[in-house]
Write a protein that holds these residues in place. Structure first.
Motif, PDB file in Angstrom:
ATOM      1  N   TYR A  92       0.828  -1.200   0.000  1.00  0.00           N
ATOM      2  CA  TYR A  92       0.000   0.000   0.000  1.00  0.00           C
ATOM      3  C   TYR A  92       0.868   1.258   0.000  1.00  0.00           C
ATOM      4  O   TYR A  92       1.900   1.316   0.645  1.00  0.00           O
ATOM      5  CB  TYR A  92      -0.982   0.012   1.174  1.00  0.00           C
ATOM      6  CG  TYR A  92      -0.395   0.120   2.562  1.00  0.00           C
ATOM      7  CD1 TYR A  92      -0.413   1.333   3.252  1.00  0.00           C
ATOM      8  CD2 TYR A  92       0.158  -0.982   3.198  1.00  0.00           C
ATOM      9  CE1 TYR A  92       0.099   1.437   4.541  1.00  0.00           C
ATOM     10  CE2 TYR A  92       0.674  -0.904   4.476  1.00  0.00           C
ATOM     11  CZ  TYR A  92       0.642   0.322   5.150  1.00  0.00           C
ATOM     12  OH  TYR A  92       1.154   0.415   6.422  1.00  0.00           O
ATOM     13  N   ARG A  93       0.426   2.193  -0.822  1.00  0.00           N
ATOM     14  CA  ARG A  93       1.009   3.522  -0.926  1.00  0.00           C
ATOM     15  C   ARG A  93      -0.156   4.510  -0.963  1.00  0.00           C
ATOM     16  O   ARG A  93      -1.307   4.093  -1.138  1.00  0.00           O
ATOM     17  CB  ARG A  93       1.818   3.664  -2.227  1.00  0.00           C
ATOM     18  CG  ARG A  93       2.766   2.543  -2.512  1.00  0.00           C
ATOM     19  CD  ARG A  93       3.569   2.738  -3.798  1.00  0.00           C
ATOM     20  NE  ARG A  93       2.762   3.066  -4.965  1.00  0.00           N
ATOM     21  CZ  ARG A  93       3.088   2.774  -6.230  1.00  0.00           C
ATOM     22  NH1 ARG A  93       4.225   2.133  -6.476  1.00  0.00           N
ATOM     23  NH2 ARG A  93       2.315   3.112  -7.240  1.00  0.00           N
ATOM     24  N   PRO A  94       0.086   5.795  -0.819  1.00  0.00           N
ATOM     25  CA  PRO A  94      -1.030   6.747  -0.880  1.00  0.00           C
ATOM     26  C   PRO A  94      -1.819   6.678  -2.189  1.00  0.00           C
ATOM     27  O   PRO A  94      -3.031   6.884  -2.205  1.00  0.00           O
ATOM     28  CB  PRO A  94      -0.336   8.106  -0.724  1.00  0.00           C
ATOM     29  CG  PRO A  94       0.896   7.807   0.064  1.00  0.00           C
ATOM     30  CD  PRO A  94       1.348   6.453  -0.418  1.00  0.00           C
ATOM     31  N   ASP A  95      -1.132   6.341  -3.299  1.00  0.00           N
ATOM     32  CA  ASP A  95      -1.806   6.336  -4.600  1.00  0.00           C
ATOM     33  C   ASP A  95      -2.354   4.976  -5.009  1.00  0.00           C
ATOM     34  O   ASP A  95      -3.166   4.878  -5.926  1.00  0.00           O
ATOM     35  CB  ASP A  95      -0.837   6.818  -5.681  1.00  0.00           C
ATOM     36  CG  ASP A  95       0.329   5.857  -5.881  1.00  0.00           C
ATOM     37  OD1 ASP A  95       0.914   5.430  -4.855  1.00  0.00           O
ATOM     38  OD2 ASP A  95       0.649   5.517  -7.030  1.00  0.00           O
ATOM     39  N   LEU A  96      -1.900   3.893  -4.338  1.00  0.00           N
ATOM     40  CA  LEU A  96      -2.230   2.552  -4.825  1.00  0.00           C
ATOM     41  C   LEU A  96      -2.054   1.530  -3.711  1.00  0.00           C
ATOM     42  O   LEU A  96      -1.133   1.635  -2.899  1.00  0.00           O
ATOM     43  CB  LEU A  96      -1.306   2.196  -6.001  1.00  0.00           C
ATOM     44  CG  LEU A  96      -1.540   0.880  -6.732  1.00  0.00           C
ATOM     45  CD1 LEU A  96      -2.879   0.902  -7.449  1.00  0.00           C
ATOM     46  CD2 LEU A  96      -0.415   0.623  -7.731  1.00  0.00           C
ATOM     47  N   ALA A  97      -2.944   0.521  -3.712  1.00  0.00           N
ATOM     48  CA  ALA A  97      -2.818  -0.569  -2.737  1.00  0.00           C
ATOM     49  C   ALA A  97      -3.417  -1.831  -3.311  1.00  0.00           C
ATOM     50  O   ALA A  97      -4.232  -1.800  -4.254  1.00  0.00           O
ATOM     51  CB  ALA A  97      -3.511  -0.200  -1.428  1.00  0.00           C
ATOM     52  N   GLU A  98      -3.014  -2.971  -2.743  1.00  0.00           N
ATOM     53  CA  GLU A  98      -3.581  -4.238  -3.178  1.00  0.00           C
ATOM     54  C   GLU A  98      -5.042  -4.322  -2.752  1.00  0.00           C
ATOM     55  O   GLU A  98      -5.444  -3.788  -1.713  1.00  0.00           O
ATOM     56  CB  GLU A  98      -2.790  -5.410  -2.621  1.00  0.00           C
ATOM     57  CG  GLU A  98      -2.674  -5.468  -1.108  1.00  0.00           C
ATOM     58  CD  GLU A  98      -1.848  -6.644  -0.640  1.00  0.00           C
ATOM     59  OE1 GLU A  98      -2.128  -7.780  -1.078  1.00  0.00           O
ATOM     60  OE2 GLU A  98      -0.917  -6.435   0.172  1.00  0.00           O
ATOM     61  N   ALA A  99      -5.842  -5.021  -3.552  1.00  0.00           N
ATOM     62  CA  ALA A  99      -7.290  -5.050  -3.355  1.00  0.00           C
ATOM     63  C   ALA A  99      -7.688  -5.598  -1.992  1.00  0.00           C
ATOM     64  O   ALA A  99      -8.700  -5.175  -1.417  1.00  0.00           O
ATOM     65  CB  ALA A  99      -7.943  -5.865  -4.468  1.00  0.00           C
ATOM     66  N   ASP A 100      -6.926  -6.540  -1.450  1.00  0.00           N
ATOM     67  CA  ASP A 100      -7.264  -7.137  -0.161  1.00  0.00           C
ATOM     68  C   ASP A 100      -7.239  -6.130   0.981  1.00  0.00           C
ATOM     69  O   ASP A 100      -7.779  -6.404   2.063  1.00  0.00           O
ATOM     70  CB  ASP A 100      -6.299  -8.285   0.168  1.00  0.00           C
ATOM     71  CG  ASP A 100      -6.550  -9.521  -0.692  1.00  0.00           C
ATOM     72  OD1 ASP A 100      -7.606  -9.564  -1.357  1.00  0.00           O
ATOM     73  OD2 ASP A 100      -5.692 -10.418  -0.700  1.00  0.00           O
ATOM     74  N   LEU A 101      -6.624  -4.970   0.746  1.00  0.00           N
ATOM     75  CA  LEU A 101      -6.535  -3.960   1.810  1.00  0.00           C
ATOM     76  C   LEU A 101      -7.610  -2.883   1.703  1.00  0.00           C
ATOM     77  O   LEU A 101      -7.620  -1.953   2.505  1.00  0.00           O
ATOM     78  CB  LEU A 101      -5.144  -3.309   1.788  1.00  0.00           C
ATOM     79  CG  LEU A 101      -3.968  -4.223   2.114  1.00  0.00           C
ATOM     80  CD1 LEU A 101      -2.661  -3.448   2.055  1.00  0.00           C
ATOM     81  CD2 LEU A 101      -4.140  -4.880   3.478  1.00  0.00           C
TER      82      LEU A 101
END
Length: 285
Positions: free
Chosen positions: A11-20
């Motif tokens: 996870y980053r401010p612009d993008l994260a994995e769907a499970d999160l």
């Protein structure tokens, strides 16, 4: 929002994995796409910069999930242990063909054809995964042939499903004198927790990547008086494998190799510079 370990959660401010989704803040959530490592060994870094030190390494044939591609880098999560980081995009290939065999010796050579006299193309580490298309024999030497025609000495690989139940301590012993490498996880260079993880991987068992992860949840805590072959001892930031109750195997920065050492001598040496052991664990009942 809950704080998650960034080594294991993408996870980053612009993008994260769907499970999160719903657990962390990010502008966008994605499932990611599968890919495989296409080079013998590649470092996984906390940032997309070659000047940054590596956190761990991935080996040929290992699967990852790619969440982002930008500026020649991929942000990925390793399928084997869930480690998250960045690696060069050209180190990855398509998911197929699915690997059928795994390298079982510390190091082996990839040849352009089934002939040991030919100049080898590269060196593969224990744990590398390959897809065997056929076999060949030349002057009594047996080779496995990969889809592109390159070959490996047949006795240096086994079918992936044939490794369960092996003695992981014996496998760790095969890596004696392998150079120490911070973040290393291969027969070319390895660190303390990488030695534990790779040796266990070769028996079909899962282990967390870093020493703090292993100390927190690999197997069960035990007392020093209970120690037997295969148990683990932890210091802050370090782990070693008991070969027997008096002897440990560990990749360490003192010898800069995977070494065999008397346990009490190691305790005295390490304690004079750092601290005493923080705990003992039995990874398998």
């Amino acid at each position: 929002m809950t704080m998650f370990d960034r080594r294991l959660h993408a996870y980053r401010p612009d993008l994260a994995e769907a499970d999160l989704e719903g657990k962390v803040e990010a502008s966008r959530f994605v499932q990611g796409t599968p890919a495989r490592v296409a080079v013998p060994v590649i470092g996984l870094r906390p940032q997309p910069e070659l000047a940054r030190g590596i956190d761990t390494e991935l080996l040929l044939g290992e699967q990852v999930t790619v969440f982002d591609r930008a500026d020649g880098w991929c942000w990925v999560k390793a399928a084997s242990d869930g480690y998250v980081g960045y690696l060069p995009a050209d180190a990855l290939s398509q998911i197929d063909p699915v690997p059928t065999h795994i390298v079982t010796v510390p190091r082996t050579f990839l040849y352009p054809e089934p002939e040991l006299r030919k100049p080898h193309l590269t060196t593969l580490s224990m744990g590398s995964r390959v897809h065997v298309a056929s076999e060949a024999e030349v002057r009594g030497n047996h080779y496995v042939v990969l889809a592109d025609g390159t070959t490996i000495f047949a006795r240096h690989v086994r079918p992936i499903g044939a490794l369960d139940g092996a003695d992981y301590v014996e496998i760790a012993g095969r890596l004696l004198e392998t150079p120490y490498l911070w973040g290393g996880r291969s027969g070319l260079g390895i660190d303390c927790s990488g030695l534990v993880q790779l040796a266990m991987l070769m028996t079909g068992r899962q282990a967390p990547r870093d020493a703090d992860m292993q100390a927190a949840g690999l197997g069960e805590a035990i007392d020093r008086s209970e120690i037997r072959r295969g148990d683990l001892v932890f210091w802050k930031g370090h782990v070693a494998i008991f070969e027997d109750p008096q002897t440990i195997l560990h990749a360490n920065g003192h010898s800069m190799t995977v070494a065999r050492e008397n346990f009490e001598a190691a305790v005295a040496r390490i304690g004079s510079l750092y601290q005493q052991p923080t705990g003992y664990r039995r990874p398998f009942k």
